[in-house]
Motif scaffolding. Structure first.
Motif, PDB file in Angstrom:
ATOM      1  N   ARG A  18      63.314 -88.028 -85.084  1.00  0.00           N
ATOM      2  CA  ARG A  18      63.140 -86.674 -84.552  1.00  0.00           C
ATOM      3  C   ARG A  18      63.994 -86.535 -83.300  1.00  0.00           C
ATOM      4  O   ARG A  18      64.044 -87.441 -82.474  1.00  0.00           O
ATOM      5  CB  ARG A  18      61.672 -86.459 -84.224  1.00  0.00           C
ATOM      6  CG  ARG A  18      61.318 -85.105 -83.679  1.00  0.00           C
ATOM      7  CD  ARG A  18      59.806 -85.018 -83.529  1.00  0.00           C
ATOM      8  NE  ARG A  18      59.434 -83.985 -82.607  1.00  0.00           N
ATOM      9  CZ  ARG A  18      58.281 -83.948 -81.956  1.00  0.00           C
ATOM     10  NH1 ARG A  18      57.391 -84.915 -82.124  1.00  0.00           N
ATOM     11  NH2 ARG A  18      58.017 -82.962 -81.152  1.00  0.00           N
ATOM     12  N   ARG A  20      65.363 -83.509 -80.267  1.00  0.00           N
ATOM     13  CA  ARG A  20      65.277 -82.165 -79.674  1.00  0.00           C
ATOM     14  C   ARG A  20      66.378 -82.076 -78.641  1.00  0.00           C
ATOM     15  O   ARG A  20      66.576 -83.000 -77.844  1.00  0.00           O
ATOM     16  CB  ARG A  20      63.921 -81.966 -79.008  1.00  0.00           C
ATOM     17  CG  ARG A  20      63.720 -80.590 -78.417  1.00  0.00           C
ATOM     18  CD  ARG A  20      62.293 -80.485 -77.831  1.00  0.00           C
ATOM     19  NE  ARG A  20      61.950 -79.131 -77.518  1.00  0.00           N
ATOM     20  CZ  ARG A  20      62.171 -78.551 -76.343  1.00  0.00           C
ATOM     21  NH1 ARG A  20      62.741 -79.224 -75.366  1.00  0.00           N
ATOM     22  NH2 ARG A  20      61.820 -77.297 -76.146  1.00  0.00           N
ATOM     23  N   LYS A  22      68.803 -79.120 -76.040  1.00  0.00           N
ATOM     24  CA  LYS A  22      68.982 -77.771 -75.495  1.00  0.00           C
ATOM     25  C   LYS A  22      69.900 -77.851 -74.290  1.00  0.00           C
ATOM     26  O   LYS A  22      70.154 -78.933 -73.764  1.00  0.00           O
ATOM     27  CB  LYS A  22      67.646 -77.159 -75.088  1.00  0.00           C
ATOM     28  CG  LYS A  22      67.007 -77.801 -73.864  1.00  0.00           C
ATOM     29  CD  LYS A  22      65.706 -77.123 -73.515  1.00  0.00           C
ATOM     30  CE  LYS A  22      65.267 -77.429 -72.106  1.00  0.00           C
ATOM     31  NZ  LYS A  22      65.928 -76.618 -71.095  1.00  0.00           N
ATOM     32  N   VAL A  46      72.423 -72.317 -81.170  1.00  0.00           N
ATOM     33  CA  VAL A  46      71.127 -72.349 -80.488  1.00  0.00           C
ATOM     34  C   VAL A  46      71.206 -71.254 -79.425  1.00  0.00           C
ATOM     35  O   VAL A  46      72.087 -71.282 -78.568  1.00  0.00           O
ATOM     36  CB  VAL A  46      70.861 -73.723 -79.844  1.00  0.00           C
ATOM     37  CG1 VAL A  46      69.509 -73.730 -79.143  1.00  0.00           C
ATOM     38  CG2 VAL A  46      70.933 -74.824 -80.891  1.00  0.00           C
ATOM     39  N   ASP A  50      66.939 -71.354 -75.820  1.00  0.00           N
ATOM     40  CA  ASP A  50      66.216 -71.982 -76.928  1.00  0.00           C
ATOM     41  C   ASP A  50      66.543 -73.472 -77.030  1.00  0.00           C
ATOM     42  O   ASP A  50      67.539 -73.943 -76.483  1.00  0.00           O
ATOM     43  CB  ASP A  50      66.579 -71.316 -78.257  1.00  0.00           C
ATOM     44  CG  ASP A  50      65.974 -69.943 -78.405  1.00  0.00           C
ATOM     45  OD1 ASP A  50      65.033 -69.616 -77.662  1.00  0.00           O
ATOM     46  OD2 ASP A  50      66.455 -69.194 -79.279  1.00  0.00           O
ATOM     47  N   ALA A  51      65.701 -74.174 -77.766  1.00  0.00           N
ATOM     48  CA  ALA A  51      65.927 -75.585 -78.070  1.00  0.00           C
ATOM     49  C   ALA A  51      65.957 -75.745 -79.581  1.00  0.00           C
ATOM     50  O   ALA A  51      65.373 -74.954 -80.311  1.00  0.00           O
ATOM     51  CB  ALA A  51      64.813 -76.442 -77.480  1.00  0.00           C
ATOM     52  N   GLU A  52      66.642 -76.765 -80.036  1.00  0.00           N
ATOM     53  CA  GLU A  52      66.697 -77.093 -81.457  1.00  0.00           C
ATOM     54  C   GLU A  52      65.957 -78.407 -81.655  1.00  0.00           C
ATOM     55  O   GLU A  52      66.135 -79.357 -80.887  1.00  0.00           O
ATOM     56  CB  GLU A  52      68.143 -77.240 -81.918  1.00  0.00           C
ATOM     57  CG  GLU A  52      68.298 -77.540 -83.375  1.00  0.00           C
ATOM     58  CD  GLU A  52      67.972 -76.354 -84.281  1.00  0.00           C
ATOM     59  OE1 GLU A  52      67.900 -76.573 -85.495  1.00  0.00           O
ATOM     60  OE2 GLU A  52      67.800 -75.221 -83.796  1.00  0.00           O
ATOM     61  N   GLU A  53      65.122 -78.455 -82.676  1.00  0.00           N
ATOM     62  CA  GLU A  53      64.387 -79.676 -82.983  1.00  0.00           C
ATOM     63  C   GLU A  53      64.529 -79.972 -84.462  1.00  0.00           C
ATOM     64  O   GLU A  53      64.328 -79.095 -85.300  1.00  0.00           O
ATOM     65  CB  GLU A  53      62.919 -79.516 -82.608  1.00  0.00           C
ATOM     66  CG  GLU A  53      62.162 -80.812 -82.669  1.00  0.00           C
ATOM     67  CD  GLU A  53      60.825 -80.734 -81.959  1.00  0.00           C
ATOM     68  OE1 GLU A  53      59.840 -81.172 -82.560  1.00  0.00           O
ATOM     69  OE2 GLU A  53      60.785 -80.236 -80.819  1.00  0.00           O
ATOM     70  N   ASN A  55      63.080 -82.502 -87.283  1.00  0.00           N
ATOM     71  CA  ASN A  55      61.959 -83.410 -87.518  1.00  0.00           C
ATOM     72  C   ASN A  55      62.072 -84.099 -88.873  1.00  0.00           C
ATOM     73  O   ASN A  55      62.743 -83.606 -89.768  1.00  0.00           O
ATOM     74  CB  ASN A  55      60.634 -82.627 -87.517  1.00  0.00           C
ATOM     75  CG  ASN A  55      60.368 -81.995 -86.180  1.00  0.00           C
ATOM     76  OD1 ASN A  55      60.288 -82.669 -85.177  1.00  0.00           O
ATOM     77  ND2 ASN A  55      60.243 -80.686 -86.166  1.00  0.00           N
ATOM     78  N   THR A  77      68.643 -84.006 -74.161  1.00  0.00           N
ATOM     79  CA  THR A  77      68.208 -84.492 -75.469  1.00  0.00           C
ATOM     80  C   THR A  77      66.958 -85.344 -75.322  1.00  0.00           C
ATOM     81  O   THR A  77      66.746 -85.991 -74.291  1.00  0.00           O
ATOM     82  CB  THR A  77      69.286 -85.347 -76.164  1.00  0.00           C
ATOM     83  OG1 THR A  77      69.539 -86.502 -75.368  1.00  0.00           O
ATOM     84  CG2 THR A  77      70.555 -84.568 -76.381  1.00  0.00           C
ATOM     85  N   ARG A  78      66.151 -85.338 -76.354  1.00  0.00           N
ATOM     86  CA  ARG A  78      64.970 -86.198 -76.435  1.00  0.00           C
ATOM     87  C   ARG A  78      64.897 -86.682 -77.874  1.00  0.00           C
ATOM     88  O   ARG A  78      65.071 -85.905 -78.800  1.00  0.00           O
ATOM     89  CB  ARG A  78      63.711 -85.432 -76.072  1.00  0.00           C
ATOM     90  CG  ARG A  78      62.444 -86.281 -76.255  1.00  0.00           C
ATOM     91  CD  ARG A  78      61.225 -85.486 -75.943  1.00  0.00           C
ATOM     92  NE  ARG A  78      60.958 -85.634 -74.522  1.00  0.00           N
ATOM     93  CZ  ARG A  78      59.947 -85.060 -73.902  1.00  0.00           C
ATOM     94  NH1 ARG A  78      59.121 -84.277 -74.545  1.00  0.00           N
ATOM     95  NH2 ARG A  78      59.757 -85.247 -72.625  1.00  0.00           N
ATOM     96  N   THR A  79      64.654 -87.984 -78.049  1.00  0.00           N
ATOM     97  CA  THR A  79      64.541 -88.542 -79.395  1.00  0.00           C
ATOM     98  C   THR A  79      63.228 -89.301 -79.542  1.00  0.00           C
ATOM     99  O   THR A  79      62.654 -89.787 -78.564  1.00  0.00           O
ATOM    100  CB  THR A  79      65.708 -89.514 -79.691  1.00  0.00           C
ATOM    101  OG1 THR A  79      65.701 -90.580 -78.747  1.00  0.00           O
ATOM    102  CG2 THR A  79      67.051 -88.796 -79.641  1.00  0.00           C
TER     103      THR A  79
END
Length: 81
Positions: A18, A20, A22, A46, A50-53, A55, A77-79
């Motif tokens: 996963r 995310r 932005k 995007v 907004d952010a895109e995720e 999953n 970013t976050r993973t």
């Protein structure tokens, strides 16, 4: 991302399922794709703030390519594994 309309890349860590991402700024668009050289032509946008995720995917080891028409942007970013 220091320059406008310039492609930057992010290597997704191995085992990521996963992600995310932005832009930190709320006044700029973000474009992304998974093919080098295509972030300016074949991309997903995007919207402002907004952010895109993404999953439930096997993303580890892939590279995502980004650009913005606005210079001096910070990509966050976050993973998750």
């Amino acid at each position: 991302m220091a320059s406008a309309d310039t492609e930057y890349s992010y290597a997704i860590p191995a085992g990521t399922k996963r992600i995310r991402f932005k832009l930190r700024a709320l006044n700029a668009l973000l474009k992304y794709c998974f093919t080098s050289g295509a972030s300016g032509t074949t991309y997903i946008t995007v919207g402002y703030g907004d952010a895109e995720e993404i999953n439930d995917a096997k993303l580890g080891g892939q590279t995502v390519y980004f650009q913005s028409p606005t210079a001096s942007q910070t990509l966050e970013t976050r993973t998750w594994k």
